[in-house]
Design a protein around this motif. Structure first.
Motif, PDB file in Angstrom:
ATOM      1  N   ASP A 230       0.803  -1.235   0.000  1.00  0.00           N
ATOM      2  CA  ASP A 230       0.000   0.000   0.000  1.00  0.00           C
ATOM      3  C   ASP A 230       0.834   1.282   0.000  1.00  0.00           C
ATOM      4  N   GLU A 231       2.138   1.172  -0.255  1.00  0.00           N
ATOM      5  CA  GLU A 231       2.978   2.362  -0.302  1.00  0.00           C
ATOM      6  C   GLU A 231       3.623   2.573  -1.670  1.00  0.00           C
ATOM      7  N   PRO A 262       8.095  -5.788   8.655  1.00  0.00           N
ATOM      8  CA  PRO A 262       7.810  -4.657   9.538  1.00  0.00           C
ATOM      9  C   PRO A 262       9.002  -4.323  10.427  1.00  0.00           C
ATOM     10  N   MET A 266       7.637   1.469  10.848  1.00  0.00           N
ATOM     11  CA  MET A 266       6.551   0.945  10.032  1.00  0.00           C
ATOM     12  C   MET A 266       6.246  -0.492  10.450  1.00  0.00           C
ATOM     13  N   LYS A 269       2.802  -2.280   9.184  1.00  0.00           N
ATOM     14  CA  LYS A 269       2.622  -2.793   7.832  1.00  0.00           C
ATOM     15  C   LYS A 269       2.823  -4.303   7.806  1.00  0.00           C
TER      16      LYS A 269
END
Length: 363
Positions: A230-231, A262, A266, A269
């Protein structure tokens, strides 16, 4: 026997004085503007007595012998061992940093290993390493130490490998890459939003570095992108990135798409699913990138090298072990088409071993 003791500071060249009394560091596009005593974001470059000095010269967070494929470099002396080292600090602020304990370190006491450039080159030679890698944190910030080491390596016939994010200004970039033989550059994403919000940097300077290395030097170049859910994993971004690479760097620059885990800031994630890596690889191949790989997952097929002309398997990889070799003088044994890269006639046999090297105050 003379014992090497790392100096407290080393003077640097890439800076200038500002009208307000501060000094601007010009090693990278952050352009840190520092009052006396202040350190840049990288932490290891400091305004001391009205000049920028480097405070980590000759000191490392550790040395190890790795397979060259771990850098990752798949087309540069496959199967050979590389002596790897880094210092501390970084000039980016990636929230997902996988080496944050080194790159975000603010404790110089962490740099316990001390070694002169000559000692590093000699250690590589004595241990049968084909190259030395400047890695773990970005060599941009230990510019002077890396260059001195690369010069010592070249004198002994040892190659130099830069593992970098490519976030560096034009003058130090040219100074640095004249001493490098290969580079893996992190192309972290292909949007300015990602670079600005997640790394604290900008995309365009990295693209300029990639074009410079490819078109203005003889350095062998490969790219790595850590795919973060999603990045930077959308099909649109991967299409744009791989099209840019094929059009601006050419089809022969290998791309590595690696799995994120992860870490650092972050941790919310998820791990990258294998299907995202394979999608990125498929998009790259479709857009004309001849050599695309997945990393940090076990996928023998997607980690191996194939002839772009006839499709035959050229180099079989099982993690870091090479189990097939069908190159003859860098050409496909089946159709004669050249495979881009830097190859010996026969591959190395280092495999997946990793060996720590004790270099505390090496002579």
């Amino acid at each position: 026997m003379t014992v090497f003791v790392a100096p407290d500071i080393v003077k640097t060249r890439h800076w200038h004085r500002l009208d307000d009394g501060r000094i601007q560091c010009d090693i990278c596009p952050r352009f840190c503007k520092l009052h006396t005593g202040q350190r840049g974001l990288c932490f290891v470059r400091q305004n001391l007595d009205d000049e920028i000095v480097m405070t980590s010269y000759g000191r490392s967070s550790g040395f190890a012998i790795d397979p060259i494929e771990k850098k990752p470099l798949n087309h540069f002396l496959p199967g050979t061992p590389v002596l790897s080292f880094g210092t501390a600090g970084c000039n980016l602020a990636c929230k997902f940093c996988q080496n944050w304990d080194i790159s975000k370190s603010r404790e110089m006491d962490r740099l316990m290993s001390q070694a002169s450039p000559d000692a590093i080159a000699r250690a590589a030679l004595d241990r049968g390493c084909a190259s030395v890698a400047y890695t773990y944190n970005d060599p941009v910030i230990f510019h002077e130490y890396a260059i001195d080491t690369a010069q010592a390596c070249r004198d002994l016939g040892i190659k130099s490998v830069a593992v970098s994010a490519g976030y560096v200004c034009a003058e130090p970039r040219a100074e640095f890459y004249q001493w490098m033989d290969a580079a893996n550059i992190d192309l972290k994403a292909f949007t300015e939003r990602f670079y600005h919000q997640i790394t604290g940097g900008h995309l365009e300077p990295v693209l300029e570095t990639l074009k410079y290395i490819k078109h203005e030097t003889s350095v062998w170049l490969e790219l790595t992108t850590l795919i973060i859910p999603d990045e930077n994993d959308s099909e649109a971004e991967l299409e744009a990135m791989t099209q840019w690479v094929a059009e601006n760097l050419g089809p022969d620059v290998p791309m590595h798409f690696s799995a994120f885990h992860p870490d650092w800031k972050m941790r919310d994630k998820p791990h990258t699913p294998a299907k995202s890596l394979l999608l990125a690889r498929d998009i790259a191949l479709k857009n004309g990138v001849r050599y695309a790989y997945v990393g940090n997952v076990h996928d023998k097929s997607a980690s191996s090298t194939y002839c772009h002309n006839c499709g035959s398997l050229l180099i079989g990889r099982d993690w870091y072990d090479l189990d097939e070799w069908n190159l003859d003088n860098s050409a496909c044994r089946f159709c004669g088409e050249r495979c881009a890269g830097v190859f010996d006639q026969h591959p190395g046999d280092w495999g997946g071993k990793r060996r720590a090297v004790t270099t505390n105050r090496v002579t």
